[in-house]
Design an enzyme around this catalytic site. Structure first.
Site, PDB file in Angstrom:
ATOM      1  N   HIS A  89     -10.053   1.132   2.242  1.00  0.00           N
ATOM      2  CA  HIS A  89      -9.556   2.491   2.536  1.00  0.00           C
ATOM      3  C   HIS A  89     -10.715   3.437   2.838  1.00  0.00           C
ATOM      4  O   HIS A  89     -10.603   4.305   3.702  1.00  0.00           O
ATOM      5  CB  HIS A  89      -8.774   3.048   1.336  1.00  0.00           C
ATOM      6  CG  HIS A  89      -7.320   2.667   1.316  1.00  0.00           C
ATOM      7  ND1 HIS A  89      -6.453   2.985   2.332  1.00  0.00           N
ATOM      8  CD2 HIS A  89      -6.580   2.013   0.383  1.00  0.00           C
ATOM      9  CE1 HIS A  89      -5.235   2.539   2.029  1.00  0.00           C
ATOM     10  NE2 HIS A  89      -5.284   1.927   0.852  1.00  0.00           N
ATOM     11  N   HIS A 136      -9.217  -4.098  -1.250  1.00  0.00           N
ATOM     12  CA  HIS A 136      -8.196  -3.249  -0.606  1.00  0.00           C
ATOM     13  C   HIS A 136      -8.601  -1.768  -0.688  1.00  0.00           C
ATOM     14  O   HIS A 136      -8.541  -1.052   0.324  1.00  0.00           O
ATOM     15  CB  HIS A 136      -6.842  -3.483  -1.298  1.00  0.00           C
ATOM     16  CG  HIS A 136      -5.726  -2.625  -0.787  1.00  0.00           C
ATOM     17  ND1 HIS A 136      -4.618  -3.140  -0.142  1.00  0.00           N
ATOM     18  CD2 HIS A 136      -5.539  -1.273  -0.828  1.00  0.00           C
ATOM     19  CE1 HIS A 136      -3.818  -2.137   0.197  1.00  0.00           C
ATOM     20  NE2 HIS A 136      -4.344  -1.004  -0.215  1.00  0.00           N
ATOM     21  N   GLU A 137      -9.026  -1.321  -1.877  1.00  0.00           N
ATOM     22  CA  GLU A 137      -9.353   0.105  -2.059  1.00  0.00           C
ATOM     23  C   GLU A 137     -10.634   0.474  -1.323  1.00  0.00           C
ATOM     24  O   GLU A 137     -10.719   1.535  -0.713  1.00  0.00           O
ATOM     25  CB  GLU A 137      -9.470   0.458  -3.549  1.00  0.00           C
ATOM     26  CG  GLU A 137      -8.202   0.231  -4.364  1.00  0.00           C
ATOM     27  CD  GLU A 137      -6.935   0.788  -3.732  1.00  0.00           C
ATOM     28  OE1 GLU A 137      -6.999   1.809  -3.013  1.00  0.00           O
ATOM     29  OE2 GLU A 137      -5.864   0.190  -3.938  1.00  0.00           O
ATOM     30  N   CYS A 159       0.858  -1.189   0.000  1.00  0.00           N
ATOM     31  CA  CYS A 159       0.000   0.000   0.000  1.00  0.00           C
ATOM     32  C   CYS A 159       0.890   1.234   0.000  1.00  0.00           C
ATOM     33  O   CYS A 159       1.885   1.270   0.732  1.00  0.00           O
ATOM     34  CB  CYS A 159      -0.886  -0.028   1.250  1.00  0.00           C
ATOM     35  SG  CYS A 159      -1.997   1.376   1.374  1.00  0.00           S
TER      36      CYS A 159
HETATM   37 NI    NI Z   1      -3.664   0.998  -0.124  1.00  0.00          NI
END
Ligand code: NI
Length: 211
Positions: free
Chosen positions: A175, A171-172, A129
């Protein structure tokens, strides 16, 4: 023979190159990414209510440019200090192969995305990341998902994804919910510096995590 016009052209070209490189370096230096420890990364980001708003359109441009400069596979708005629900994903076919994924993932900006697991299969996958530089970790992710979202030009997108494509979306979207990948890990012995893992993993894979 008069040589002045040629000299003038060379001079102009040199000045143009100088201006372009200076601007590019300035751009690189001014691109700031929120790093782990920053509060913005562990908060739930807010829905965007007006996709057509100039501020939303401007943010989409900034997010895409950060994504391109970082040569990322995905990026999320909180990473550039904007706590709103916007993310970008995208991987070329050539790059996808390095992750054993057979096809390109089209570059897509998603506003107010949603995600739903299809089935309960969990896969362990290596992640990095830009908010946690030089590190990587083995993360459990759903193998098969459906995701939706709206693009900046107002198009609604609904896609099924498996494997690497599905992992990037998870993953995004994490966030946007205030989760960083170490918070998803079950075994922190598989979290560390890329440099320390490099002898135990395929080199083409390790190269992708050095940022
Ligand atoms: Ni990331």
């Amino acid at each position: 023979m008069r040589k002045q016009p040629e000299i003038l052209l060379i001079l102009l070209a040199a000045i143009a190159v100088l201006i372009i490189t200076t601007q590019w370096n300035k751009h690189m230096k001014t691109m700031k990414v929120a790093l782990i420890g920053n509060e913005i990364l562990v908060q739930r980001s807010k829905e965007l209510t007006d996709i057509r708003a100039a501020s939303t359109q401007q943010l989409a441009k900034e997010l895409q440019s950060s994504f391109e400069i970082a040569k990322a596979t995905g990026f999320a708005a909180p990473q550039i200090f904007q706590p709103v629900r916007m993310m970008i994903i995208g991987v070329s076919a050539e790059r996808a192969k390095k992750f054993n994924y057979p096809e390109a993932i089209p570059t897509t900006i998603l506003i107010n995305p949603t995600l739903e697991p299809l089935g309960s299969e969990i896969v362990m996958t290596w992640e990095g990341c830009y908010s946690i530089p030089k590190m990587m970790g083995l993360v459990p992710r759903y193998n098969h998902i459906r995701y939706t979202g709206t693009t900046p030009d107002g198009k609604f997108i609904s896609r099924e994804a498996t494997g690497f494509h599905a992992f990037i979306v998870q993953h995004e979207l994490d966030h946007l919910d205030g989760f960083l990948y170490p918070m998803r890990m079950k075994d922190l012995t598989k979290f560390g510096y890329v440099e320390e893992f490099k002898n135990r993993l395929p080199p083409q894979l390790v190269a992708e995590y050095i940022n």
